[in-house]
Design an enzyme around this catalytic site. Structure first.
Site, PDB file in Angstrom:
ATOM      1  N   CYS A  77       4.053  -5.962  15.956  1.00  0.00           N
ATOM      2  CA  CYS A  77       3.394  -4.990  16.838  1.00  0.00           C
ATOM      3  C   CYS A  77       1.911  -5.323  16.965  1.00  0.00           C
ATOM      4  O   CYS A  77       1.231  -5.566  15.961  1.00  0.00           O
ATOM      5  CB  CYS A  77       3.586  -3.579  16.301  1.00  0.00           C
ATOM      6  N   CYS A  96       5.466  -7.717   7.367  1.00  0.00           N
ATOM      7  CA  CYS A  96       6.404  -7.248   8.393  1.00  0.00           C
ATOM      8  C   CYS A  96       6.543  -8.347   9.446  1.00  0.00           C
ATOM      9  O   CYS A  96       5.576  -9.036   9.760  1.00  0.00           O
ATOM     10  CB  CYS A  96       5.878  -5.965   9.037  1.00  0.00           C
ATOM     11  N   CYS A 109      -0.995  -3.396  14.880  1.00  0.00           N
ATOM     12  CA  CYS A 109      -0.739  -3.108  13.465  1.00  0.00           C
ATOM     13  C   CYS A 109      -1.228  -4.224  12.555  1.00  0.00           C
ATOM     14  O   CYS A 109      -0.971  -5.411  12.809  1.00  0.00           O
ATOM     15  CB  CYS A 109       0.756  -2.887  13.262  1.00  0.00           C
ATOM     16  N   GLU A 143       0.834  -1.197   0.000  1.00  0.00           N
ATOM     17  CA  GLU A 143       0.000   0.000   0.000  1.00  0.00           C
ATOM     18  C   GLU A 143       0.871   1.251   0.000  1.00  0.00           C
ATOM     19  O   GLU A 143       1.978   1.256   0.533  1.00  0.00           O
ATOM     20  CB  GLU A 143      -0.891   0.025   1.237  1.00  0.00           C
ATOM     21  N   CYS A 184       3.234   8.414   1.691  1.00  0.00           N
ATOM     22  CA  CYS A 184       3.655   7.404   2.662  1.00  0.00           C
ATOM     23  C   CYS A 184       3.815   6.094   1.914  1.00  0.00           C
ATOM     24  O   CYS A 184       2.858   5.627   1.271  1.00  0.00           O
ATOM     25  CB  CYS A 184       2.625   7.276   3.772  1.00  0.00           C
ATOM     26  N   CYS A 235      -1.909   1.401   7.899  1.00  0.00           N
ATOM     27  CA  CYS A 235      -1.055   0.475   7.162  1.00  0.00           C
ATOM     28  C   CYS A 235      -1.578  -0.958   7.189  1.00  0.00           C
ATOM     29  O   CYS A 235      -1.872  -1.495   8.245  1.00  0.00           O
ATOM     30  CB  CYS A 235       0.353   0.499   7.758  1.00  0.00           C
TER      31      CYS A 235
END
Length: 362
Positions: free
Chosen positions: A117, A113, A120, A93, A106, A339
């Site tokens: 976290c 990832c 997220c 994205e 951004c 995100c």
């Protein structure tokens, strides 16, 4: 085939030297790939190159592109979000944001990832792969081509999308060097912000590069107990060593560090936590700024945002402690601008998506 868009100008000149091509040809090709007003993805469009050179390059290299799978436009503030697909089907994205001072994008640095976290969406499903420098640049160029009002350009870049930038260190550094190269896009790194969850060794390596960018540290808690519940990376890189790495970074670069703090109801948003955070940061002896972010709620996570009053009280307590703190302006709240959310939505559908959609889709 190697992607020419991923090569810095010195690396491209080295490639051309090995091919027996003149050094100035590398600058010509670099300009065709990266300069405003050019930026082609086919060798036949590089019209000032001899046919023999274009043929040679086409047989040995490629120019990577990203396909727009889906585009969303916020009816609230004009923010636009693109779901982009690479040649291997990987999707990321990227977001276009309009401010009174200019246009900021951004971008993502990885497909997925592995930082984990708890608040997220990007970490759901783990890390698939790193993005190449060329793919990161193509995010910027595609956003500018698709989203920019006529005649406007990207004025700032934030590495805060899907992925941990410092977990893809070498590729991110190459991206920054290409982005700022005078023969290409020529965007000053003073207009770039890089966000990290706090990978201490890479912060040290970044300090050695001495890029004039803004480093943003995702802190999200004033102590190890609270931070570990939100960020698994804290087990390896706790708060105290992380802040020491920040002090060394500031000592080396002279650049003020921004600390991001996602406010999660009942986990890290109590006034006493604001007081501890203020004392902690004031004790670093560095000029700091805290960017407060009411958490974006993700369906698969149990992190919820608190009230506006709780956010205001947290900010006021930091200010009382002598720490500069602002609440981030929320953009694109009607288009899942956080995100990883759009990527997850499309993956759940099981299809390839569409460049056109319904509701707020453009």
């Amino acid at each position: 085939m190697n992607d020419l868009r991923s090569l810095t100008l010195p690396a491209l000149e080295k490639e051309f030297r090995l091919l027996g091509l003149e050094k100035y040809r590398a600058k010509q090709v670099f300009a065709w790939l990266h300069r405003d007003g050019k930026r082609v993805d086919r060798f036949e469009d590089m019209t000032d190159l001899p046919l023999r050179v274009r043929t040679l390059l086409a047989g040995r290299y490629r120019v990577g592109t990203l396909r727009v799978v889906r585009r969303q436009l916020s009816r609230l503030d004009g923010t636009q979000k693109l779901l982009l697909e690479a040649a291997d089907g990987s999707r990321v994205e990227a977001v276009w944001m309009e401010y009174h001072h200019g246009n900021t994008v951004c971008i993502s640095t990885q497909v997925g990832c592995r930082m984990g976290c708890r608040f997220c969406a990007s970490t759901l499903g783990g890390l698939v792969r790193d993005l190449t420098p060329g793919e990161m640049l193509e995010e910027v160029y595609t956003l500018e081509r698709v989203c920019a009002p006529q005649g406007q350009k990207v004025g700032g870049v934030v590495l805060m999308g899907i992925g941990e930038p410092l977990d893809n260190f070498e590729n991110v550094c190459a991206f920054l060097e290409i982005l700022s190269c005078p023969e290409g896009k020529n965007l000053s790194l003073r207009h770039v912000s890089l966000s990290t969850c706090g990978l201490i060794p890479q912060i040290g390596r970044l300090a050695e590069k001495n890029y004039p960018l803004t480093l943003s540290i995702s802190l999200h808690a004033p102590d190890d107990t609270a931070r570990s519940t939100l960020m698994p990376v804290n087990a390896k890189y706790p708060v105290a060593p992380l802040l020491e790495a920040c002090r060394q970074y500031f000592k080396r670069t002279g650049r003020r560090i921004s600390f991001e703090y996602a406010l999660v109801a009942g986990k890290n948003d109590a006034p006493e936590q604001a007081s501890r955070l203020g004392e902690l940061l004031r004790g670093t002896g560095m000029p700091v700024h805290v960017n407060l972010i009411p958490v974006n709620e993700v369906r698969e996570r149990d992190c919820r945002r608190g009230s506006r009053q709780s956010v205001r009280l947290f900010q006021e307590e930091l200010t009382r402690c002598g720490v500069n703190a602002t609440v981030r302006r929320e953009l694109g709240s009607d288009i899942s601008a956080a995100c990883g959310q759009l990527r997850r939505e499309e993956a759940a559908k099981g299809g390839e998506g569409s460049a056109q959609g319904n509701g707020t889709d453009a």
